[in-house]
Design a protein around this motif. Structure first.
Motif, PDB file in Angstrom:
ATOM      1  N   GLU A   1       5.010   1.461  -7.099  1.00  0.00           N
ATOM      2  CA  GLU A   1       4.162   0.190  -7.344  1.00  0.00           C
ATOM      3  C   GLU A   1       3.022   0.775  -8.080  1.00  0.00           C
ATOM      4  O   GLU A   1       2.575   1.860  -7.739  1.00  0.00           O
ATOM      5  CB  GLU A   1       3.955  -0.444  -6.400  1.00  0.00           C
ATOM      6  N   THR A   2       2.293   0.284  -9.284  1.00  0.00           N
ATOM      7  CA  THR A   2       1.458   0.588  -9.754  1.00  0.00           C
ATOM      8  C   THR A   2      -0.022  -0.165  -9.488  1.00  0.00           C
ATOM      9  O   THR A   2       0.224  -1.283  -9.554  1.00  0.00           O
ATOM     10  CB  THR A   2       1.459   0.587 -11.401  1.00  0.00           C
TER      11      THR A   2
ATOM     12  N   THR B   1       0.885  -1.171   0.031  1.00  0.00           N
ATOM     13  CA  THR B   1      -0.002   0.158  -0.093  1.00  0.00           C
ATOM     14  C   THR B   1       0.962   1.182   0.167  1.00  0.00           C
ATOM     15  O   THR B   1       0.616   2.207  -0.850  1.00  0.00           O
ATOM     16  CB  THR B   1      -0.994   0.068   1.375  1.00  0.00           C
ATOM     17  N   LEU B   2       1.760   1.260   0.834  1.00  0.00           N
ATOM     18  CA  LEU B   2       2.877   2.289   0.935  1.00  0.00           C
ATOM     19  C   LEU B   2       3.608   2.594  -0.315  1.00  0.00           C
ATOM     20  O   LEU B   2       3.680   3.778  -0.860  1.00  0.00           O
ATOM     21  CB  LEU B   2       3.726   2.119   2.111  1.00  0.00           C
ATOM     22  N   ARG B   3       3.934   1.439  -1.082  1.00  0.00           N
ATOM     23  CA  ARG B   3       4.746   1.680  -2.165  1.00  0.00           C
ATOM     24  C   ARG B   3       4.012   2.124  -3.360  1.00  0.00           C
ATOM     25  O   ARG B   3       4.198   3.020  -4.479  1.00  0.00           O
ATOM     26  CB  ARG B   3       5.212   0.385  -2.611  1.00  0.00           C
ATOM     27  N   MET B   4       2.394   1.941  -3.307  1.00  0.00           N
ATOM     28  CA  MET B   4       1.708   2.567  -4.502  1.00  0.00           C
ATOM     29  C   MET B   4       1.249   3.846  -4.178  1.00  0.00           C
ATOM     30  O   MET B   4       1.400   4.508  -5.300  1.00  0.00           O
ATOM     31  CB  MET B   4       0.344   1.374  -4.458  1.00  0.00           C
ATOM     32  N   ILE B   5       1.337   4.351  -2.915  1.00  0.00           N
ATOM     33  CA  ILE B   5       1.067   5.703  -2.804  1.00  0.00           C
ATOM     34  C   ILE B   5       2.276   6.580  -3.038  1.00  0.00           C
ATOM     35  O   ILE B   5       2.154   7.496  -3.724  1.00  0.00           O
ATOM     36  CB  ILE B   5       0.753   6.016  -1.199  1.00  0.00           C
ATOM     37  N   ALA B   6       3.383   5.951  -3.095  1.00  0.00           N
ATOM     38  CA  ALA B   6       4.517   6.664  -3.282  1.00  0.00           C
ATOM     39  C   ALA B   6       4.905   6.789  -4.710  1.00  0.00           C
ATOM     40  O   ALA B   6       5.528   7.529  -5.190  1.00  0.00           O
ATOM     41  CB  ALA B   6       5.706   6.002  -2.467  1.00  0.00           C
ATOM     42  N   GLY B   7       4.396   5.649  -5.396  1.00  0.00           N
ATOM     43  CA  GLY B   7       4.668   5.450  -6.935  1.00  0.00           C
ATOM     44  C   GLY B   7       5.700   4.480  -7.385  1.00  0.00           C
ATOM     45  O   GLY B   7       5.931   4.498  -8.458  1.00  0.00           O
TER      46      GLY B   7
END
Length: 349
Positions: free
Chosen positions: A53-54, A45-51
């Motif tokens: 992960e897509t 979740t954190l990595r998707m918010i950061a960009g």
């Protein structure tokens, strides 16, 4: 300050679901903890918010503007990880200045910003030291300063205190909380530690199996979990299946208990949660108490400020914790009472 919203965000890897259509709304200036065991989806979740992960599907919005397809370097987010990733050949001052140097700011601008940031993280006296000359807490402060100096809209921290000892973790929790309140920056903090989440966050999202089970302030999560899974993850010890009646009666292996029906009007199969500190422990029979049980003390554990007892009551083991100077011997016959308003009932999950 930036508001962050997740709308039906999902992520799959080769058919394996890592995150399942989650909704989350983080207010501007809020510190939110993503709490859960390894593999629950919190770091994804954190990595998707950061960009980094897509999303497979769903939307990520900053202040109402979708950023799901925006590259990480264009989102203006700050990331602090478990590993400090400091440049060992650079001093504290140069490590902190690195992001501004990459952005092409002038020497005067960099010096002014670094001086201010050294004061913010209380490291001015350490500016000429190298990472190998710092403690773990000091290195983490440098990592935080290096991130904050670029003025991110959202600060994200992934298990940043995991490598620190217990005492230092406590100090760093207080430092991060005070710093976040001072700066007012929207912050997302990933952790598997309940104490860390409870102490740091304005609200906590408890996650398991790629889902958000509950998103509430720490006191609500602790006192009023919405499922047995959340209760257990938040450290519940006395959690029992029960038949619940609308008149405020709960039938369980412990016996019949009276709870406050106004707090939770539930009928049918469910659970009762009896917090260890909610019991009163007596050595003589109490008078006029609705929920009274006779029990035998099996074990006693001393924790300085509190003593924890394990008791056997109607063939059920209970955990009771009290803040008291007395020490009751193992094998003693005792009496337990708990007020109806201190019993939390949960619907069958």
């Amino acid at each position: 300050m930036t508001q962050v919203q997740l709308k039906q965000i999902a992520k799959s890897y080769s058919g394996t679901i890592a995150l399942s259509e989650c909704d989350l709304s983080i207010q501007s200036g809020e510190l939110v903890a993503l709490l859960g065991p390894s593999g629950c989806g919190k770091t994804t979740t954190l990595r998707m918010i950061a960009g980094l992960e897509t999303p497979t599907s769903g939307q990520i919005l900053f202040d109402g503007k979708e950023v799901s397809d925006v590259a990480v370097q264009s989102r203006n987010v700050g990331l602090v990880f478990q590993r400090y990733a400091l440049f060992p050949h650079m001093t504290v001052e140069k490590n902190i200045a690195f992001g501004l140097k990459v952005r092409g700011q002038t020497a005067a601008q960099i010096t002014e910003a670094v001086d201010e940031m050294l004061d913010v993280v209380q490291l001015r006296a350490f500016r000429d030291r190298f990472p190998a000359q710092l403690s773990g807490g000091q290195m983490q402060r440098v990592a935080i300063a290096r991130t904050l100096i670029t003025e991110p809209d959202v600060l994200m921290m992934d298990e940043p205190l995991a490598n620190l000892d217990t005492k230092l973790r406590g100090e760093m929790r207080r430092f991060i909380r005070q710093l976040q309140r001072r700066l007012g920056i929207t912050t997302i903090f990933v952790t598997h530690d309940q104490v860390e989440a409870m102490e740091l966050a304005d609200r906590v999202a408890v996650m398991a199996d790629g889902k958000i089970l509950q998103f509430d302030p720490p006191d609500i999560l602790y006192q009023r979990p919405n499922t047995p899974a959340v209760a257990e993850f938040m450290g519940a010890t006395n959690l029992f299946a029960a038949t619940l009646k609308r008149d405020g009666l709960a039938e369980s292996a412990l016996g019949t208990l009276h709870y406050d029906p106004a707090a939770a009007a539930i009928e049918g199969q469910g659970h009762i949660l009896l917090r260890a500190e909610a019991f009163d422990l007596h050595l003589t029979p109490p008078v006029d108490s609705e929920n009274t049980f006779t029990a035998k003390i099996l074990t006693r554990e001393y924790f300085g400020a509190a003593t924890r007892y394990t008791l056997l009551c109607n063939d059920v083991q209970l955990t009771v914790q009290e803040h008291s100077r007395r020490r009751i011997d193992e094998g003693t016959l005792a009496y337990l009472t708990i007020k109806p308003e201190h019993i939390w009932v949960l619907q069958q999950s």
